[in-house]
Design a protein around this motif. Structure first.
Motif, mmCIF file in Angstrom:
data_model
loop_
_atom_site.group_PDB
_atom_site.id
_atom_site.type_symbol
_atom_site.label_atom_id
_atom_site.label_comp_id
_atom_site.label_asym_id
_atom_site.label_seq_id
_atom_site.Cartn_x
_atom_site.Cartn_y
_atom_site.Cartn_z
ATOM 1 N N ALA A 237 1.146 -1.949 -0.525
ATOM 2 C CA ALA A 237 -0.133 -0.094 0.371
ATOM 3 C C ALA A 237 0.846 1.118 0.102
ATOM 4 N N VAL A 238 1.859 1.645 0.856
ATOM 5 C CA VAL A 238 3.149 2.052 0.853
ATOM 6 C C VAL A 238 3.222 2.615 -0.878
ATOM 7 N N GLU A 239 3.798 1.939 -1.268
ATOM 8 C CA GLU A 239 4.054 1.993 -2.372
ATOM 9 C C GLU A 239 2.947 2.387 -3.758
ATOM 10 N N LEU A 240 1.743 2.054 -3.625
ATOM 11 C CA LEU A 240 0.731 2.668 -4.066
ATOM 12 C C LEU A 240 0.493 4.122 -3.810
ATOM 13 N N THR A 241 0.846 4.171 -3.037
ATOM 14 C CA THR A 241 0.653 5.397 -2.501
ATOM 15 C C THR A 241 1.916 6.314 -3.575
ATOM 16 N N LYS A 242 2.905 5.823 -3.596
ATOM 17 C CA LYS A 242 4.252 6.598 -4.231
ATOM 18 C C LYS A 242 4.363 6.583 -5.513
ATOM 19 N N GLN A 243 3.402 5.586 -5.901
ATOM 20 C CA GLN A 243 3.001 5.451 -7.646
ATOM 21 C C GLN A 243 1.588 6.904 -8.371
ATOM 22 N N TYR A 244 0.690 5.803 -7.058
ATOM 23 C CA TYR A 244 -0.285 6.851 -7.264
ATOM 24 C C TYR A 244 -1.395 8.280 -6.478
ATOM 25 N N GLY A 245 -0.159 8.139 -5.745
ATOM 26 C CA GLY A 245 -1.036 9.655 -4.677
ATOM 27 C C GLY A 245 -2.169 9.979 -4.245
ATOM 28 N N THR A 246 -2.319 10.392 -2.991
ATOM 29 C CA THR A 246 -3.292 9.991 -1.622
ATOM 30 C C THR A 246 -4.328 11.270 -1.757
ATOM 31 N N PRO A 247 -5.515 10.837 -1.429
ATOM 32 C CA PRO A 247 -5.738 10.056 -1.281
ATOM 33 C C PRO A 247 -6.485 9.141 -2.224
ATOM 34 N N LEU A 248 -6.348 7.680 -2.650
ATOM 35 C CA LEU A 248 -6.403 6.681 -3.750
ATOM 36 C C LEU A 248 -7.770 5.215 -3.067
ATOM 37 N N TYR A 249 -8.257 5.427 -4.012
ATOM 38 C CA TYR A 249 -9.738 4.081 -3.929
ATOM 39 C C TYR A 249 -8.593 2.792 -4.343
ATOM 40 N N VAL A 250 -8.293 1.863 -3.357
ATOM 41 C CA VAL A 250 -7.535 0.568 -3.923
ATOM 42 C C VAL A 250 -8.390 -0.300 -3.747
ATOM 43 N N TYR A 251 -9.167 -1.512 -5.626
ATOM 44 C CA TYR A 251 -10.040 -2.020 -5.346
ATOM 45 C C TYR A 251 -8.939 -3.701 -5.146
ATOM 46 N N ASP A 252 -9.074 -4.629 -4.409
ATOM 47 C CA ASP A 252 -8.695 -6.283 -4.385
ATOM 48 C C ASP A 252 -10.494 -6.658 -5.553
ATOM 49 N N GLU A 253 -9.084 -7.087 -6.841
ATOM 50 C CA GLU A 253 -9.824 -7.633 -7.860
ATOM 51 C C GLU A 253 -10.676 -8.822 -7.478
ATOM 52 N N GLU A 254 -9.372 -9.573 -6.528
ATOM 53 C CA GLU A 254 -9.445 -11.006 -6.241
ATOM 54 C C GLU A 254 -10.799 -11.296 -5.482
#
Length: 439
Positions: free
Chosen positions: A22-39
């Motif tokens: 999740a930390v790397e996701l924020t670095k890549q996409y910024g915040t706030p960020l909606y993250v969806y667990d596709e599985e």
């Protein structure tokens, strides 16, 4: 915070979702960020299908797209073989642009516009859920103009009040939705539908509320609708081919929420329908349901960056994040509750009670009140769980704050589903009329 789906704490002590840190996701996409667990979304879809297969009934599971509607989500639902219900021209347009088969789309809503109905007729959707006499007449007229016949369900209110918030209870008599059964309105609607030349009545629809944790309401609705089906068969010689019992299946937002397994809901509904209609030799209709929140809700996590911290000794400690009621309106709208953790320090013990505040210029912009976390510092990443339903769907630009990006994660890969809005996006439809002058 309870970890749903593929979420876990990795070796770095970070929250991980779908194999993505999740930390790397924020670095890549910024915040706030909606993250969806596709599985998790796909597994939820399959659990409904598998539960219905066990009942032996003919069925249709339609995802209620009002919970979360994007082209990517429509694509996932399509790939899982579910149908889709929409409540606006915008949701219908999104589904069509995503390539969703129109014959698997159901159109809801208590005040569909002429333009929305015409759009749905033009793409030949599978079914309209008709909500009132005005719509019934309008749909018949517009279908006649196009030389087609529209398949419909009549939405009826069975007088069942589910255990839910007043603003999300929809099955009781006093509601803007549907034809009331108790007053005879629903019977009149069935009778009138059968007389219209461009309407094909498939059956009945009801929806008793949202965030429901037991089967009592569903069984009561199934019982009342079954008796009504028998009544209209005996009095009007009409046999329905579809019985839609809506959605409203609850999810776990916090520890006190105890939703039942999907199988328990479906088996209870199927058992009631089989018994009640079987006793009167009524041909078993195809049973439809419409889960929305229970498919998308637990799969969504919103990531924020912590900013200011305000400590009022003996009163409250406020921790402010870079989002709030613009990306999650539910706490302000109906006091919804959530759980959270620090995604960058997820393995650290709780140390203080804080209130998570948003950045909007409203005292009521509070995401979580009096919640225990490790000692929070500016720059920490806060993860709020179960924001997958009615977060993005209700997102807004209050205070002219851009709406967040949406990413889907699966097997260690992240994919952007909705780009983050920019300031340029916010003003792109603004105009300075030519007659305006400065003083």
């Amino acid at each position: 915070m309870y970890l749903h789906g593929t979420s876990r704490i990795n070796q770095q002590g970070h929250l991980e979702i779908g194999g993505c840190d999740a930390v790397e996701l924020t670095k890549q996409y910024g915040t706030p960020l909606y993250v969806y667990d596709e599985e998790l979304i796909r597994n939820k879809c399959r659990s409904y299908v598998e539960a219905f297969k066990e009942t032996g009934l003919q069925f249709q599971v339609a995802y209620a797209s009002k919970a979360f509607c994007t082209m990517k989500m429509s694509q996932v639902i399509m790939e899982e073989g579910l149908s889709l219900d929409v409540v606006s021209g915008g949701e219908l347009y999104t589904a069509i642009q995503a390539g969703f088969p129109p014959e698997r789309i159901h159109f809801h809503g208590n005040n569909k516009s002429i333009e929305e109905i015409q759009m749905a007729l033009d793409v030949n959707i599978g079914c309209f859920v008709v909500d009132n006499f005005y719509e019934l007449e309008l749909l018949n007229e517009l279908a006649g103009d196009k030389g087609v016949i529209a398949n419909i369900l009549l939405r009826v209110t069975p007088g069942v009040e589910a255990h839910t918030h007043d603003y999300i209870s929809t099955g009781q008599q006093d509601t803007k939705f549907g034809f009331d059964m108790g007053s005879g309105m629903a019977f009149e609607a069935v009778n009138h539908s059968l007389l219209l030349n461009h309407i094909n009545l498939l059956g009945l629809h009801s929806h008793i509320g949202s965030q429901i944790f037991d089967t009592t309401g569903f069984k009561a609705a199934a019982e009342r609708l079954s008796h009504f089906l028998i009544e209209i068969r005996d009095r009007l010689q009409y046999t329905a081919s579809v019985l839609n019992l809506g959605g409203g299946f609850g999810i776990r937002y916090e520890e006190e929420d105890q939703p039942l397994p999907v199988k328990a809901y479906i088996h209870a509904i199927a058992s009631a329908v089989k018994q009640l209609l079987g006793e009167r030799s009524y041909p078993l209709p195809e049973v439809w349901i419409e889960p929305g929140r229970s498919i998308a809700g637990e799969a969504g996590t919103t990531l924020y960056t912590v900013g200011s911290v305000k400590d009022l000794p003996t009163i409250r400690k406020y921790v402010s994040v870079d989002g709030g009621m613009t990306d999650n309106l539910r706490p302000a709208l109906y006091q919804a509750k959530y759980e959270a953790l620090l995604a960058n320090r997820a393995d650290e013990p709780a140390a203080e009670v804080v209130t998570i505040a948003g950045k909007c210029c409203e005292s009521g912009d509070l995401l979580i009140k009096d919640y225990t976390l490790p000692a929070v510092q500016p720059g920490d990443i806060l993860a709020v769980s179960c924001t997958g339903a009615y977060g993005f769907a209700m997102a807004n630009n209050y205070n002219r704050i851009p709406r967040p990006a949406v990413v889907f994660v699966r097997n260690g890969q992240s994919d952007i589903a909705v780009e983050r809005e920019t300031y340029e996006d916010i003003i792109q439809r603004d105009r300075l009329p030519s007659h305006c002058t400065t003083i």
